[in-house]
Structures are given as structure tokens and as C-alpha cells.
Design an enzyme around this catalytic site. Structure first.
Site, PDB file in Angstrom:
ATOM      1  N   ASN A  62      43.740  37.247  64.938  1.00 28.90           N
ATOM      2  CA  ASN A  62      42.555  38.310  65.299  1.00 28.90           C
ATOM      3  C   ASN A  62      41.279  37.323  65.693  1.00 28.90           C
ATOM      4  O   ASN A  62      41.112  36.172  65.234  1.00 28.90           O
ATOM      5  CB  ASN A  62      42.421  39.136  64.383  1.00 28.90           C
ATOM      6  N   GLU A  64      37.386  38.038  66.807  1.00 28.14           N
ATOM      7  CA  GLU A  64      36.336  38.740  66.541  1.00 28.14           C
ATOM      8  C   GLU A  64      35.053  38.283  67.546  1.00 28.14           C
ATOM      9  O   GLU A  64      34.969  37.176  67.889  1.00 28.14           O
ATOM     10  CB  GLU A  64      35.741  38.997  65.075  1.00 28.14           C
ATOM     11  N   CYS A  73      42.903  42.240  67.958  1.00 29.80           N
ATOM     12  CA  CYS A  73      43.698  41.954  66.825  1.00 29.80           C
ATOM     13  C   CYS A  73      44.673  41.040  67.056  1.00 29.80           C
ATOM     14  O   CYS A  73      45.163  40.509  68.348  1.00 29.80           O
ATOM     15  CB  CYS A  73      44.571  43.214  66.504  1.00 29.80           C
ATOM     16  N   GLU A  75      48.123  40.950  66.695  1.00 30.27           N
ATOM     17  CA  GLU A  75      49.299  41.258  67.229  1.00 30.27           C
ATOM     18  C   GLU A  75      49.068  41.338  68.837  1.00 30.27           C
ATOM     19  O   GLU A  75      49.900  40.957  69.451  1.00 30.27           O
ATOM     20  CB  GLU A  75      49.749  42.876  67.006  1.00 30.27           C
ATOM     21  N   CYS A 112      47.245  48.475  63.693  1.00 30.36           N
ATOM     22  CA  CYS A 112      46.187  49.535  63.995  1.00 30.36           C
ATOM     23  C   CYS A 112      47.090  50.340  65.283  1.00 30.36           C
ATOM     24  O   CYS A 112      48.042  49.825  65.806  1.00 30.36           O
ATOM     25  CB  CYS A 112      45.223  49.002  64.703  1.00 30.36           C
ATOM     26  N   CYS A 115      47.663  48.419  68.782  1.00 32.16           N
ATOM     27  CA  CYS A 115      48.649  47.386  68.674  1.00 32.16           C
ATOM     28  C   CYS A 115      49.907  48.282  68.751  1.00 32.16           C
ATOM     29  O   CYS A 115      51.029  47.615  69.412  1.00 32.16           O
ATOM     30  CB  CYS A 115      48.550  46.580  67.387  1.00 32.16           C
TER      31      CYS A 115
HETATM   32  N1  THU Z   1      43.210  43.383  62.735  1.00 33.14           N
HETATM   33  C1  THU Z   1      44.420  42.742  63.166  1.00 33.14           C
HETATM   34  O1  THU Z   1      44.268  41.733  63.897  1.00 33.14           O
HETATM   35  N2  THU Z   1      45.335  43.479  63.429  1.00 33.14           N
HETATM   36  C2  THU Z   1      45.439  44.824  62.926  1.00 33.14           C
HETATM   37  O2  THU Z   1      46.622  45.448  63.438  1.00 33.14           O
HETATM   38  C3  THU Z   1      44.496  45.372  62.044  1.00 33.14           C
HETATM   39  C4  THU Z   1      43.174  44.834  62.160  1.00 33.14           C
HETATM   40  C5  THU Z   1      41.876  42.802  62.658  1.00 33.14           C
HETATM   41  C6  THU Z   1      40.771  43.349  63.640  1.00 33.14           C
HETATM   42  C7  THU Z   1      39.757  42.640  62.755  1.00 33.14           C
HETATM   43  O3  THU Z   1      39.307  41.210  63.119  1.00 33.14           O
HETATM   44  C8  THU Z   1      40.096  42.370  61.335  1.00 33.14           C
HETATM   45  O4  THU Z   1      41.563  42.730  61.245  1.00 33.14           O
HETATM   46  C9  THU Z   1      39.406  43.615  60.469  1.00 33.14           C
HETATM   47  O5  THU Z   1      39.624  44.792  60.946  1.00 33.14           O
END
Ligand code: THU
Length: 160
Positions: A62, A64, A73, A75, A112, A115
Site C-alpha cells: 500500500n 499512502e 491498496c 492488492e 476492500c 480491490c
Molecule cells: N489497505 C490495503 O492495502 N488493502 C486493503 O484491501 C485494505 C486497506 C491499505 C490502505 C491504507 O493504506 C491502509 O491499508 C489502511 O486502510
């Protein structure tokens, strides 16, 4: 009116050792991939490891951003990178591992909705099931197809 049910089948493992060698290696790759996470806002590091049908392993983590919605994310970083660099190569298995402040979560991190929808797109494009492995330190779940994580997928919705 008819009451109907939707059955979701998945496998649960209590440790990496219980898994077959291929899945174990991919689950471990997802854990390792979390090192590439840029998560100064959530402190939640997610690693993704995507095995392509041609044997190539693609990692994602991920990323940010100060403008939160601009982040992505783990994925999707893996799937989009694979889609861009290996166009047309089907996806075999995607493993995901979430870490809270650097520690692998006990329970598996669940992808999520966005994804899941992207997984569904690549699965449909490939015309074959995409396996999904969700890795936690105490529980690991394996789904045989995206449909089991995203029932009534938009792309393939046929209400019978
Ligand atoms: N996140 C992912 O990388 N994958 C997911 O399926 C859910 C959330 C990340 C997004 C963000 O950087 C952190 O997790 C907190 O939500």
C-alpha cells in the site's frame, strides 16, 4: 417470494506449515512485500504477492498520500503493475498480508471492495478463477475464486 441462500466455501489454515509449498511461498512473499509499504498515516502495512500463470511473482504494497484518497491498496498496486507489465497473462493466485505497526495481524486482512472489484475484472478477463489467500499469523484463509469474496459480481451478474 422465494428465500435463497448463497454458500461460500473457503479453506482455513492455522499456520503456513499446513499449506502446500506453492501457497506457503506466496503467503510468505505477501508478508515480505509489506516492507515496501508507504503508510505514514495509517501505520498499517499491507503486502500483496501475485503469482501469474507464467510463473512470474509480482509484489505490491500500500502507498499512502497526504491527500488520503490518492493512495492505493497493496492488492491494486500489484495487480495494476502486473496488468501493465504482463498484459494478457492470467493471474493465478493473489496473497495478502496486513501488518499493524509492523506486526503481522493475527486475523487475515480482508481486501476492500474496490480491490475485490479489480480482482473480478482480471479474473473475468483471464477466463479462469483467481485464487485469493488472506494471511494472518493465527489464521490463513484461501478462496478458490473472487466470486467467493464478492458475491453477485457486477461484471458477471446473472440473476436466476
Ligand atoms: N489497505 C490495503 O492495502 N488493502 C486493503 O484491501 C485494505 C486497506 C491499505 C490502505 C491504507 O493504506 C491502509 O491499508 C489502511 O486502510
Amino acid at each position: 417470494m422465494i428465500n435463497k441462500e448463497f454458500l461460500i466455501k473457503y479453506e482455513e489454515f492455522s499456520s503456513l506449515q499446513e499449506m502446500n509449498e506453492k501457497d506457503r511461498a506466496l503467503a510468505q512473499a505477501a508478508i515480505d512485500a509489506a516492507k515496501g509499504s508507504y503508510s505514514p498515516y495509517s501505520h498499517f502495512q499491507v503486502g500483496a504477492a501475485l503469482l501469474l500463470e507464467n510463473g512470474v511473482l509480482v509484489k505490491g504494497a500500500n502507498q499512502e498520500n497526504a491527500a488520503y484518497p490518492a493512495g492505493l491498496c497493496a492488492e491494486r498496486t500489484a495487480m495494476f503493475w502486473a496488468g501493465a507489465n504482463y498484459p494478457g497473462v492470467p493471474f493465478d493466485t493473489l496473497a495478502v498480508a496486513g501488518h499493524d505497526h509492523g506486526v503481522l495481524c493475527e486475523s487475515p486482512s480482508s481486501p476492500c471492495g474496490g480491490c475485490r472489484q479489480v480482482m473480478a475484472e482480471y479474473q473475468k478477463k483471464a477466463g479462469r478463477p483467481l485464487n485469493v489467500i488472506l494471511v494472518g499469523s493465527r489464521r490463513i484463509l484461501k478462496f478458490r475464486q473472487v466470486d467467493d469474496l464478492l458475491p453477485f459480481i457486477f461484471a458477471s451478474l446473472k440473476v436466476e
